[in-house]
Scaffold this motif. Structure first.
Motif, PDB file in Angstrom:
ATOM      1  N   ALA A 167      43.423  27.766  42.037  1.00 57.48           N
ATOM      2  CA  ALA A 167      43.259  28.737  40.939  1.00 57.48           C
ATOM      3  C   ALA A 167      43.626  28.173  39.568  1.00 57.48           C
ATOM      4  O   ALA A 167      44.159  28.883  38.722  1.00 57.48           O
ATOM      5  CB  ALA A 167      44.052  30.006  41.238  1.00 57.48           C
ATOM      6  N   ASP A 168      43.261  26.902  39.334  1.00 59.27           N
ATOM      7  CA  ASP A 168      43.533  26.318  38.023  1.00 59.27           C
ATOM      8  C   ASP A 168      42.327  26.358  37.089  1.00 59.27           C
ATOM      9  O   ASP A 168      42.374  25.845  35.988  1.00 59.27           O
ATOM     10  CB  ASP A 168      44.065  24.890  38.152  1.00 59.27           C
ATOM     11  N   GLY A 169      41.230  26.947  37.563  1.00 59.05           N
ATOM     12  CA  GLY A 169      40.054  27.078  36.725  1.00 59.05           C
ATOM     13  C   GLY A 169      39.101  25.904  36.783  1.00 59.05           C
ATOM     14  O   GLY A 169      38.152  25.840  36.002  1.00 59.05           O
ATOM     15  N   ALA A 170      39.355  24.969  37.703  1.00 60.16           N
ATOM     16  CA  ALA A 170      38.491  23.794  37.820  1.00 60.16           C
ATOM     17  C   ALA A 170      38.522  23.290  39.260  1.00 60.16           C
ATOM     18  O   ALA A 170      39.476  23.533  39.995  1.00 60.16           O
ATOM     19  CB  ALA A 170      38.955  22.695  36.872  1.00 60.16           C
ATOM     20  N   LEU A 171      37.457  22.587  39.640  1.00 57.72           N
ATOM     21  CA  LEU A 171      37.396  21.985  40.962  1.00 57.72           C
ATOM     22  C   LEU A 171      37.780  20.519  40.852  1.00 57.72           C
ATOM     23  O   LEU A 171      37.143  19.752  40.122  1.00 57.72           O
ATOM     24  CB  LEU A 171      35.980  22.088  41.542  1.00 57.72           C
ATOM     25  N   ASP A 172      38.846  20.143  41.568  1.00 58.23           N
ATOM     26  CA  ASP A 172      39.230  18.734  41.597  1.00 58.23           C
ATOM     27  C   ASP A 172      38.573  18.067  42.801  1.00 58.23           C
ATOM     28  O   ASP A 172      37.861  18.708  43.574  1.00 58.23           O
ATOM     29  CB  ASP A 172      40.747  18.572  41.600  1.00 58.23           C
TER      30      ASP A 172
ATOM     31  N   THR B  70      25.875  30.744  39.598  1.00 62.98           N
ATOM     32  CA  THR B  70      27.279  30.691  39.990  1.00 62.98           C
ATOM     33  C   THR B  70      28.064  31.751  39.232  1.00 62.98           C
ATOM     34  O   THR B  70      28.024  31.815  38.012  1.00 62.98           O
ATOM     35  CB  THR B  70      27.876  29.303  39.687  1.00 62.98           C
ATOM     36  N   THR B  71      28.783  32.574  39.980  1.00 58.74           N
ATOM     37  CA  THR B  71      29.615  33.608  39.362  1.00 58.74           C
ATOM     38  C   THR B  71      31.067  33.152  39.336  1.00 58.74           C
ATOM     39  O   THR B  71      31.455  32.232  40.067  1.00 58.74           O
ATOM     40  CB  THR B  71      29.529  34.921  40.154  1.00 58.74           C
ATOM     41  N   ALA B  72      31.858  33.819  38.540  1.00 58.93           N
ATOM     42  CA  ALA B  72      33.287  33.516  38.494  1.00 58.93           C
ATOM     43  C   ALA B  72      33.917  33.740  39.866  1.00 58.93           C
ATOM     44  O   ALA B  72      34.778  32.971  40.294  1.00 58.93           O
ATOM     45  CB  ALA B  72      33.967  34.365  37.431  1.00 58.93           C
TER      46      ALA B  72
ATOM     47  N   ALA C  77      36.327  31.154  44.719  1.00 55.11           N
ATOM     48  CA  ALA C  77      36.453  30.952  46.160  1.00 55.11           C
ATOM     49  C   ALA C  77      36.602  29.468  46.492  1.00 55.11           C
ATOM     50  O   ALA C  77      37.266  29.109  47.467  1.00 55.11           O
ATOM     51  CB  ALA C  77      35.249  31.540  46.888  1.00 55.11           C
ATOM     52  N   MET C  78      36.013  28.605  45.686  1.00 53.98           N
ATOM     53  CA  MET C  78      36.140  27.160  45.898  1.00 53.98           C
ATOM     54  C   MET C  78      37.352  26.588  45.179  1.00 53.98           C
ATOM     55  O   MET C  78      37.881  25.550  45.566  1.00 53.98           O
ATOM     56  CB  MET C  78      34.872  26.447  45.429  1.00 53.98           C
TER      57      MET C  78
ATOM     58  N   LEU D 216      33.774  25.896  35.631  1.00 52.55           N
ATOM     59  CA  LEU D 216      32.708  26.862  35.884  1.00 52.55           C
ATOM     60  C   LEU D 216      31.511  26.572  34.982  1.00 52.55           C
ATOM     61  O   LEU D 216      30.372  26.580  35.443  1.00 52.55           O
ATOM     62  CB  LEU D 216      33.222  28.292  35.673  1.00 52.55           C
ATOM     63  N   ASP D 217      31.758  26.286  33.723  1.00 49.29           N
ATOM     64  CA  ASP D 217      30.664  25.992  32.793  1.00 49.29           C
ATOM     65  C   ASP D 217      29.865  24.765  33.229  1.00 49.29           C
ATOM     66  O   ASP D 217      28.638  24.758  33.146  1.00 49.29           O
ATOM     67  CB  ASP D 217      31.183  25.782  31.370  1.00 49.29           C
TER      68      ASP D 217
END
Length: 79
Positions: free
Chosen positions: A58-63, A46-48, A53-54, A36-37
């Protein structure tokens, strides 16, 4: 999905045409994931909630797979 989330995701897809192309540059710690950062450094609105949603696993990062799915769905521009 809420209207707010859908609105963000639509704007996200249009906001930075070079985002997908620059995904590796966004990955400031070089771990192959976008946090997110890291996304907020380029898209401060960009909100949490919208990021979540992307972040389908739900691991806190986009792979790479999540970025690809977001691109295929028109939520992120393709590189």
């Amino acid at each position: 999905m809420t209207l707010k989330t859908l609105t963000f995701l639509s704007a996200f897809g249009l906001a930075l045409p070079g985002l997908a192309m620059a995904a590796t540059e966004l990955d400031t710690n070089g771990d192959g994931l976008l946090t997110l950062d890291e996304v907020q450094a380029v898209l401060p609105e960009t909100t949490a909630e919208s990021f979540s949603a992307m972040d389908t696993n739900a691991d806190g990062a986009l792979d790479a797979d999540e970025v690809s799915v977001a691109q295929d769905a028109g939520l992120m521009p393709k590189g």
